[in-house]
Design an enzyme around this catalytic site. Sequence first.
Site, PDB file in Angstrom:
ATOM      1  N   VAL A  86       0.986  -1.165   0.140  1.00 43.20           N
ATOM      2  CA  VAL A  86      -0.017   0.042  -0.086  1.00 43.20           C
ATOM      3  C   VAL A  86       0.876   1.227   0.228  1.00 43.20           C
ATOM      4  CG1 VAL A  86      -1.720   1.212   1.436  1.00 43.20           C
ATOM      5  CG2 VAL A  86      -1.787  -1.183   1.130  1.00 43.20           C
ATOM      6  N   LYS A  87       0.671   2.065  -0.865  1.00 41.30           N
ATOM      7  CA  LYS A  87       1.453   3.304  -1.049  1.00 41.30           C
ATOM      8  C   LYS A  87       0.833   4.435  -0.503  1.00 41.30           C
ATOM      9  CE  LYS A  87       4.341   5.296  -4.640  1.00 41.30           C
ATOM     10  NZ  LYS A  87       4.114   5.667  -6.178  1.00 41.30           N
ATOM     11  N   LEU A  88       1.224   5.228   0.505  1.00 45.30           N
ATOM     12  CA  LEU A  88       0.825   6.364   0.970  1.00 45.30           C
ATOM     13  C   LEU A  88       1.684   7.577   0.875  1.00 45.30           C
ATOM     14  CD1 LEU A  88      -0.441   4.639   4.551  1.00 45.30           C
ATOM     15  CD2 LEU A  88      -1.902   5.099   2.445  1.00 45.30           C
TER      16      LEU A  88
END
Length: 219
Positions: A86-88
Amino acid sequence: MKFFIDTADLQQIETAMGWGCMAGVTTNPTLYARTGGKLADFENHMVKIAHLCEGLPVSAESTATTTDEMVVEGKRLAALAPNIVVKLPICAESLAATKQLKEAGVNVNMTLVFNVTQALMACAAGARYVSPFVGRFDDIAEDGIEQLSNIIAAVKNYYLPEHTEIIAASLRTPHHVAQAALLGSDIATVPFDALEKCLKHPLTQQGLASFEEDWASVK
Ligand code: E4P
């Protein structure tokens, strides 16, 4: 240094994976929009990418803005395939979300990192990857490679790659990629056209042409 491809284009991913030297994929909303994809098909598209490179990390960026939403969306994205990361974007909300996602067994790639303190805070929150950007500094006439160098030095003072790996991102040229390697980045994520350029050198092309002539002359 591991090579990731920085694209959401299925054809480019399939081609690059066929080279045998790629170790993962990063995407972002801009890269997805460039494929002509619509929001409603985003998760389905991420599943297709995850299947194309089974076992290798594929970063899918969340569009949520609050910690709670990031956690919910992050868990949903991670459930799409076991290799989804998951890219945040780095901010207070995403730090808190990263801690919760790590506790839930979800890997986070903290993106839009431009300085040492952001990178160290992402590591401390439990990010599996941090992505310092290079090219966007160059866009504003600042030295992206120097910032990358500082971030690598600081992170490696305190964290092993088993905890957090550095993904040199926003790389635009073979020079950027080579510098990332010389500075000890764990990973470079590179757009397809720059990867193709990385594969070439004028003397290699010249050598290949002379082989062809030599083979023709001994036929
Ligand atoms: C990758 O994770 C980043 O989103 C990407 O490298 C950004 O590149 P850009 O600065 O060329 O948009």
